[in-house]
Design an enzyme around this catalytic site. Structure first.
Site, PDB file in Angstrom:
ATOM      1  N   ASP A 470       0.824  -1.208   0.000  1.00  0.00           N
ATOM      2  CA  ASP A 470       0.000   0.000   0.000  1.00  0.00           C
ATOM      3  C   ASP A 470       0.857   1.257   0.000  1.00  0.00           C
ATOM      4  OD1 ASP A 470       0.873  -0.828   2.545  1.00  0.00           O
ATOM      5  OD2 ASP A 470      -0.527   0.523   3.518  1.00  0.00           O
ATOM      6  N   ARG A 474       5.972   4.251   5.571  1.00  0.00           N
ATOM      7  CA  ARG A 474       5.588   4.235   6.982  1.00  0.00           C
ATOM      8  C   ARG A 474       5.593   2.812   7.534  1.00  0.00           C
ATOM      9  NH1 ARG A 474      -0.176   5.999   5.148  1.00  0.00           N
ATOM     10  NH2 ARG A 474      -1.315   4.020   4.986  1.00  0.00           N
ATOM     11  N   ASP A 475       5.136   2.658   8.755  1.00  0.00           N
ATOM     12  CA  ASP A 475       5.118   1.351   9.405  1.00  0.00           C
ATOM     13  C   ASP A 475       3.877   0.572   8.975  1.00  0.00           C
ATOM     14  OD1 ASP A 475       3.382   3.075  10.678  1.00  0.00           O
ATOM     15  OD2 ASP A 475       3.656   2.188  12.654  1.00  0.00           O
ATOM     16  N   GLU A 476       3.825   0.194   7.720  1.00  0.00           N
ATOM     17  CA  GLU A 476       2.713  -0.592   7.197  1.00  0.00           C
ATOM     18  C   GLU A 476       3.242  -1.497   6.099  1.00  0.00           C
ATOM     19  OE1 GLU A 476      -1.945   0.046   5.902  1.00  0.00           O
ATOM     20  OE2 GLU A 476      -0.762   1.714   6.658  1.00  0.00           O
ATOM     21  N   ASP A 483      -6.316  -2.596  -2.964  1.00  0.00           N
ATOM     22  CA  ASP A 483      -5.394  -1.716  -3.664  1.00  0.00           C
ATOM     23  C   ASP A 483      -4.851  -2.413  -4.906  1.00  0.00           C
ATOM     24  OD1 ASP A 483      -5.605  -1.313  -0.821  1.00  0.00           O
ATOM     25  OD2 ASP A 483      -4.145   0.287  -0.994  1.00  0.00           O
ATOM     26  N   TRP A 535     -12.108  -5.933  -1.112  1.00  0.00           N
ATOM     27  CA  TRP A 535     -10.791  -6.406  -0.694  1.00  0.00           C
ATOM     28  C   TRP A 535     -10.706  -7.913  -0.976  1.00  0.00           C
ATOM     29  CZ3 TRP A 535     -12.199  -1.699   0.317  1.00  0.00           C
ATOM     30  CH2 TRP A 535     -11.249  -0.738   0.646  1.00  0.00           C
ATOM     31  N   GLU A 740      -1.769   8.971  -1.433  1.00  0.00           N
ATOM     32  CA  GLU A 740      -2.746   8.045  -0.857  1.00  0.00           C
ATOM     33  C   GLU A 740      -4.142   8.649  -0.838  1.00  0.00           C
ATOM     34  OE1 GLU A 740      -3.295   5.342   3.180  1.00  0.00           O
ATOM     35  OE2 GLU A 740      -1.914   7.036   3.204  1.00  0.00           O
ATOM     36  N   HIS A 761       1.394   5.967  -3.146  1.00  0.00           N
ATOM     37  CA  HIS A 761       0.356   4.967  -2.889  1.00  0.00           C
ATOM     38  C   HIS A 761      -0.438   4.835  -4.176  1.00  0.00           C
ATOM     39  CE1 HIS A 761      -3.011   2.978  -0.959  1.00  0.00           C
ATOM     40  NE2 HIS A 761      -2.459   3.084   0.230  1.00  0.00           N
TER      41      HIS A 761
END
Length: 890
Positions: A470, A474-476, A483, A535, A740, A761
């Site tokens: 995604d 960052r922390d993901e 997506d 999703w 994003e 993103h």
């Protein structure tokens, strides 16, 4: 002459280490004349290239087969482990003449569990070697593994193969040199189900006498920080890295020597004191062990490893293109800051790392590199990274020249802040991503739209790293299914993502639970709940797209049971066929602006779409009874949707742009209400002064639906819009990737909440499929597979005076473009051999259509020219064409 090119084995060029039982061999065609096609082919295979010319030494010979297929699965003798097979394709043209050939090879990996003698090795905590500790108080305490094994060869080998993998990420070494150019191997998969191993040709690195095989292994996805979980993820995979490798050395007399990981290996921490994909890498060059991996190096200070596991586990050969350093980017500006810092602007938001060359750094001098996507008042904006530290640290050894380049971390950044750097700054950014061939091209007369296409492609590069993530900063960095689902059509225009997505689909399937629910992310870490509408539907939509685009029947067959299970689960929990129950964390049209699409309208629309795809897939795979069942289910869901959500005047419940787009795109309206729904959609856009409200899901449908229903004028107006919210707004404010969210930064509100605000993103970049498909015009008919039957429909509009696109398909190069000048439109088209095309030429006078300066109907390759709603419709055989016609605009 009709020539084969682009030979592939399992969608890859000359793969080294393949474990498919029946690998698919494929080729493309090019020709210098119109009407070229393949009428027959012959595949042969042999152990050596020269043997392909000797019928007595062939391992496989299909003979001449009358077919225009461009792919065949191996149906020769059973493949042997660790064996190279050379193969040739010969083709005959449509006249049965013009024999031409192409040649390639593939090499198998270790095909059977019994081929492995290696065991997993790791650091022995009890035997952690003592090293001189640095004086810094904040020294990290998770040094990477530094492993070595010395061995003797009594002669020079003729062949050497290293098969290696890690629970973590690793860099192999042999005799003081790095092996290969792969990065962050073995990548990220559902490790409980599959751990990929890589195969390396190390023949030229081996020597007579003493040799040393080594590896550096860091935490990676296995035992590093993962997602937005604040803990190291021992609960996901493991709490420490380990390594497994097997070196197979062959000699000219047929003998073999194997060096495998076992208890005789040794380990000693070196300069890499910590390395984490989210947090960054810390290197203390003072602790580097000289020549530790060189033949003349010593075992001094090394201790025996621990055997972590004697079962190799679920090993599979890496099936797609690996992660590599793809390009280097030099800075475009340096901004000195107070207290000895310099902020470097690379001019492009990218994913990778920096390489610093240091001159004259003193021993113990600490240089730090922090990364950010954007600036805030001239300083790095770091709030949106959340817990990701994204900081690399180098402690210099004190040599005259030193180079710092992290090896086991990546960052998403445009800007890098260098602190405490000695002397003149010498720096470059290195771009990393899976090496999927970027072979698509779109360009037009509008620089802003070209920048949009660039932003889309860079977003794809930065987020196709191991899995389709995604966001990369960052922390993901998780593989969110929706997506990927909405962006896959665009991704497959820009690059050949067939092997990449087919491999990732295995993770999607592995995450499915016993009730048939997919997860929101794959691999399914941290987020264990059932997937939301759109999703989970990725598990149905993406396999179907791979079939339509690449003809990938294997991916479709592999996915089919899970596709059925997903749709059955929705039906089981929603017997009234309105998907209102068991919707997971229903996200709706994520990050839509100034609108809220009803959740059940969206979910029921996707329920219908997935049921329809299952029916279509069943028909393709020969499951005719299943196809009939799910065709009926789709009809019933459609009826329920109309009954529940569609008004007699063509309104759709919620009245949002996305509600209308879903109903129109998925065919969920009675035919007599389609025009009314289009008018409602157009009215909503117009009353907002040509502004969109769509989020992740709706934006993919926006321009295509408007164009399909005669409102290309609105689609172009949205494309060119530069006020908030729009693609142009972000570009006007310096975006070099897709944001994003539409409001990532605005003039009226500044930065959005740092809790979720990525500037790289790809989701909102799904408009790229429309740029290729309708602006330039490249598409295929609804029944076509792999671009066999092209539908070329360029739609001029907006402020464009020209546009063109080109992409590689499984059959060859397809191109289409147009330009307008002096009330004439010129349309160019390229149709690969064996394909046909329907070309729609937008003209005010069908009789004015010429090709090559002559009446089109009289030209070779032109089958028919007929008036149509578009102006003129031309049927074409393969070849390159240039048409001209009268044009008066919209």
């Amino acid at each position: 002459m009709t020539n084969p090119y682009g030979l592939r084995t399992e969608h890859r060029v000359e793969p080294l280490g393949l474990d498919a039982d029946r690998p698919r061999l494929s080729w493309k065609l090019r020709a210098d004349r119109r009407g070229a096609a393949q009428s027959a082919y012959r595949l042969t295979a042999a152990a050596r290239p020269a043997d392909l010319d000797d019928p007595r030494r062939l391992l496989w010979d299909t003979g001449r087969r009358a077919a225009d297929d461009f792919e065949l699965a191996w149906d020769g003798p059973a493949l042997q482990s660790a064996t190279r097979y050379h193969w040739r394709v010969e083709v005959w043209d449509e006249r049965g003449e013009g024999l031409s050939a192409g040649q390639s090879w593939f090499e198998t990996g270790l095909l059977h569990p019994s081929d492995w003698s290696a065991v997993w090795i790791a650091r022995d905590p009890a035997g952690l070697p003592l090293v001189d500790p640095p004086t810094d108080d904040d020294e990290p305490s998770r040094p990477a593994l530094q492993l070595r094994r010395a061995f003797e060869l009594d002669r020079v080998p003729v062949r050497g193969r290293l098969y290696a993998t890690a629970r973590g990420v690793y860099e192999p070494r042999l005799n003081g040199q790095r092996v290969g150019d792969l990065e962050l191997s073995p990548g990220w998969t559902e490790y409980h189900h599959r751990i990929q191993y890589q195969t390396y040709d190390v023949t030229d690195l081996l020597r007579d006498g003493r040799n040393v095989l080594g590896a550096v292994v860091a935490d990676g996805w296995w035992s590093g920080y993962l997602g937005f979980d604040p803990r190291r993820p021992a609960q996901h995979y493991g709490d420490h890295p380990s390594f497994l490798a097997q070196l197979v050395v062959d000699f000219s007399d047929g003998s073999r020597q194997v060096v495998a990981t076992d208890a005789d290996w040794t380990e000693r921490p070196g300069a890499v004191r910590s390395a984490d994909l989210l947090m960054g890498e810390h290197v203390d060059a003072r602790l580097a062990v000289p020549d530790w991996d060189a033949p003349h190096g010593s075992d001094a200070g090394f201790t025996r490893v621990a055997v972590d596991d004697t079962d190799p586990g679920p090993l599979v050969a890496e099936p797609d293109q690996p992660i590599r350093v793809i390009r280097d980017i030099a800075p475009v500006a340096l901004h000195p800051r107070p207290t000895g810092r310099t902020i470097v602007d690379f001019g492009q938001n990218l994913v990778g790392r920096v390489r610093l060359t240091l001159h004259g750094a003193s021993a113990g001098q600490r240089i730090t590199v922090r990364h950010a996507e954007v600036l805030d008042d001239g300083e790095l904006y770091l709030d949106n990274l959340r817990r990701a530290d994204a900081t690399d640290t180098y402690v210099a050894a004190g040599n005259e020249t030193e180079v710092f380049e992290p090896r086991f971390t990546i960052h998403g950044f445009r800007y890098a802040e260098i602190d405490n750097h000695p002397g003149e700054l010498e720096i470059v950014a290195r771009v990393l991503h899976n090496d999927t061939p970027f072979d698509g091209m779109f360009e037009c007369s509008d620089p802003m739209v070209n920048q949009l296409q660039s932003n889309i492609a860079w977003g794809q590069r930065g987020n196709f790293v191991a899995v389709p993530t995604d966001c990369p900063q960052r922390d993901e960095r998780l593989g969110w299914l929706a997506d990927a689902q909405i962006f896959t059509p665009t991704a497959s225009r820009n690059a050949d993502v067939s092997a990449f997505l087919a491999r990732w689909l295995r993770d999607v399937i592995d995450g499915q639970d016993a009730d048939g629910a997919f997860r929101d992310v794959a691999p399914a870490v941290w987020i264990a709940r059932e997937a939301a509408p759109a999703w989970g539907d990725a598990g149905v939509i993406i396999p179907w797209h791979l079939w339509r685009t690449y003809g990938d029947r294997v991916a479709l067959e592999r996915s089919f049971p899970s596709m059925v299970a997903w749709v059955d689960r929705i039906r089981r929990h929603n017997p009234d066929l309105r998907w209102r129950h068991r919707t997971g964390n229903s996200y709706g049209d994520w990050l839509q602006v100034d609108a809220v699409t009803p959740r059940d309208v969206l979910s029921t629309a996707y329920f219908a779409r997935s049921a329809e795809i299952v029916a279509d897939a069943a028909e393709v795979l020969g499951h005719h009874d299943i196809a009939i069942e799910y065709r009926g289910l789709h009809g019933a869901i459609r009826a329920a949707f109309i009954d529940s959500y569609v008004g007699d005047n063509g309104t759709v419940e919620g009245g949002t742009q996305t509600a209308y787009l879903l109903a129109l795109a998925f065919g969920l309206l009675p035919s007599n209400l389609v025009r009314a729904a289009v008018d409602q959609l157009a009215a909503d856009i117009e009353k907002r002064d040509i502004r969109l409200t769509t989020g992740f899901l709706g934006v993919a449908l926006l321009c295509p639906v408007l164009t399909e229903h005669g409102r290309a004028d609105l689609a172009y107006a949205l494309l060119h819009q530069e006020e908030f919210p729009s693609w142009g707004y972000s570009i006007r404010h310096g975006a070099t990737t897709i944001w994003e969210r539409w409001d990532g930064w605005t003039e009226h509100g500044g930065f959005q909440s740092p809790a979720m605000n990525s500037f790289n993103h790809y989701s909102l970049g799904s408009v790229g499929d429309w740029l290729y498909g309708r602006v330039a015009g490249i598409d295929q008919t609804t029944t076509s597979i792999g671009y066999r039957e092209l539908l070329l429909r360029p739609v001029p509009g907006g402020r464009l005076s020209w546009a063109r696109a080109q992409q590689e398909t499984v059959r060859g190069t397809v191109a289409c473009g147009w330009s307008i000048k002096n009330e004439r439109i010129t349309v160019t088209a390229t149709v690969p051999p064996g394909s046909t095309a329907i070309l729609e030429i937008p003209t005010s006078d069908p009789a004015s259509v010429t090709e090559g300066g002559q009446p089109a109907a009289e030209r070779p390759g032109v089958r028919t020219v007929q008036p149509s709603a578009a102006g003129a419709t031309v049927a074409l055989t393969s070849g390159r064409y240039t048409f001209s016609a009268a044009y008066q605009g919209a």
